[in-house]
Scaffold this active site. Structure first.
Site, PDB file in Angstrom:
ATOM      1  N   HIS A  20       1.034  -1.414  -0.610  1.00  0.00           N
ATOM      2  CA  HIS A  20       0.202  -0.314  -0.576  1.00  0.00           C
ATOM      3  C   HIS A  20       0.372   0.927  -0.557  1.00  0.00           C
ATOM      4  O   HIS A  20       0.346   2.007  -0.607  1.00  0.00           O
ATOM      5  CB  HIS A  20      -0.797  -0.122   1.331  1.00  0.00           C
ATOM      6  N   GLU A  21       1.637   1.277   1.230  1.00  0.00           N
ATOM      7  CA  GLU A  21       2.789   2.528   1.285  1.00  0.00           C
ATOM      8  C   GLU A  21       3.836   2.426  -0.175  1.00  0.00           C
ATOM      9  O   GLU A  21       3.545   3.644  -0.898  1.00  0.00           O
ATOM     10  CB  GLU A  21       3.188   2.539   2.784  1.00  0.00           C
TER      11      GLU A  21
ATOM     12  N   HIS B 207       1.980   4.532  -3.162  1.00  0.00           N
ATOM     13  CA  HIS B 207       1.525   5.711  -3.428  1.00  0.00           C
ATOM     14  C   HIS B 207       2.869   6.722  -3.614  1.00  0.00           C
ATOM     15  O   HIS B 207       2.919   7.587  -4.701  1.00  0.00           O
ATOM     16  CB  HIS B 207       1.497   6.188  -1.973  1.00  0.00           C
TER      17      HIS B 207
END
Length: 216
Positions: free
Chosen positions: A22-23, A26
């Site tokens: 997820h991170e 980004h």
């Protein structure tokens, strides 16, 4: 206690993968749109260590899991990682590109939920889903759908809040952004009062409908 340890073992890998990808997503998309801040900080990586927040990634999920088990519940997890640094001003079109940077995290969780569902299908064909790996695949689906839904909640500083900011007209967007200092307090309040999960059900329902296409 043995049941709690088994649950932690089943959930540990899915949680680490869910947060890490997820991170990193980004940061990767931010770099695509012109901001290398996360890349320069070493956050565009699948190594989980740079993304782990001691409180949000470890202590809070463990505490909630323990409380849920003591209360006889199913053990819904909630937590967070270190936010990936994004310098919105370095994006080529900051307000427009913010949408794609914000959307990258939740969409990576949906993709991971699909991957876990495909894994479950393969396990079902070979050895069934009642064993350890089957339980882990189920946990992977659940964790990623929950993380996707929470992050799509339309309140800054969550990803959903960034998406709404990107879509609103400029004046309304800046007024909306004033909620950000209070966003996490509102989320925690909604969580402890039991209001958050009913609000997330429509997002969870869409994610679940998509993932079911890949289940055995």
């Amino acid at each position: 206690m043995n049941e709690l340890i088994q649950t932690i073992t089943v959930y540990a890998l899915p949680v680490i993968f869910a947060i890490t990808v997820h991170e990193a997503a980004h940061g990767y998309v931010a770099r695509m749109f012109g901001d290398p801040t996360a890349y320069q900080a070493g956050r565009v990586t699948l190594n989980p260590i740079p993304h782990i927040d001691l409180v949000g990634t470890i202590l809070v999920p463990l505490g909630m899991l323990l409380l849920s088990k003591l209360a006889g519940g199913a053990g819904m997890l909630f937590g967070w990682a270190k936010p990936v640094p994004v310098d919105w001003g370095r994006l080529r079109h900051p307000k427009r590109d913010m949408l794609w940077v914000a959307l990258a995290g939740p969409m990576s969780n949906l993709i991971m939920a699909i991957i876990w569902a495909i894994s479950l299908r393969l396990l079902y064909q070979s050895e069934g889903i009642s064993g350890f790996w089957g339980q882990m695949a189920l946990a992977g689906i659940s964790v990623n759908l929950v993380l996707m839904a929470i992050n799509l909640f339309p309140l800054p500083p969550l990803d959903g809040g960034r998406i709404v900011f990107s879509l609103l007209p400029s004046r309304a967007a800046w007024q909306y952004a004033k909620l950000e200092p209070y966003g996490m307090m509102i989320i925690i309040l909604l969580l402890v009062t039991g209001v958050l999960w009913p609000l997330l059900r429509p997002i969870m329902a869409v994610g679940t409908m998509i993932v079911r296409l890949f289940l055995p």
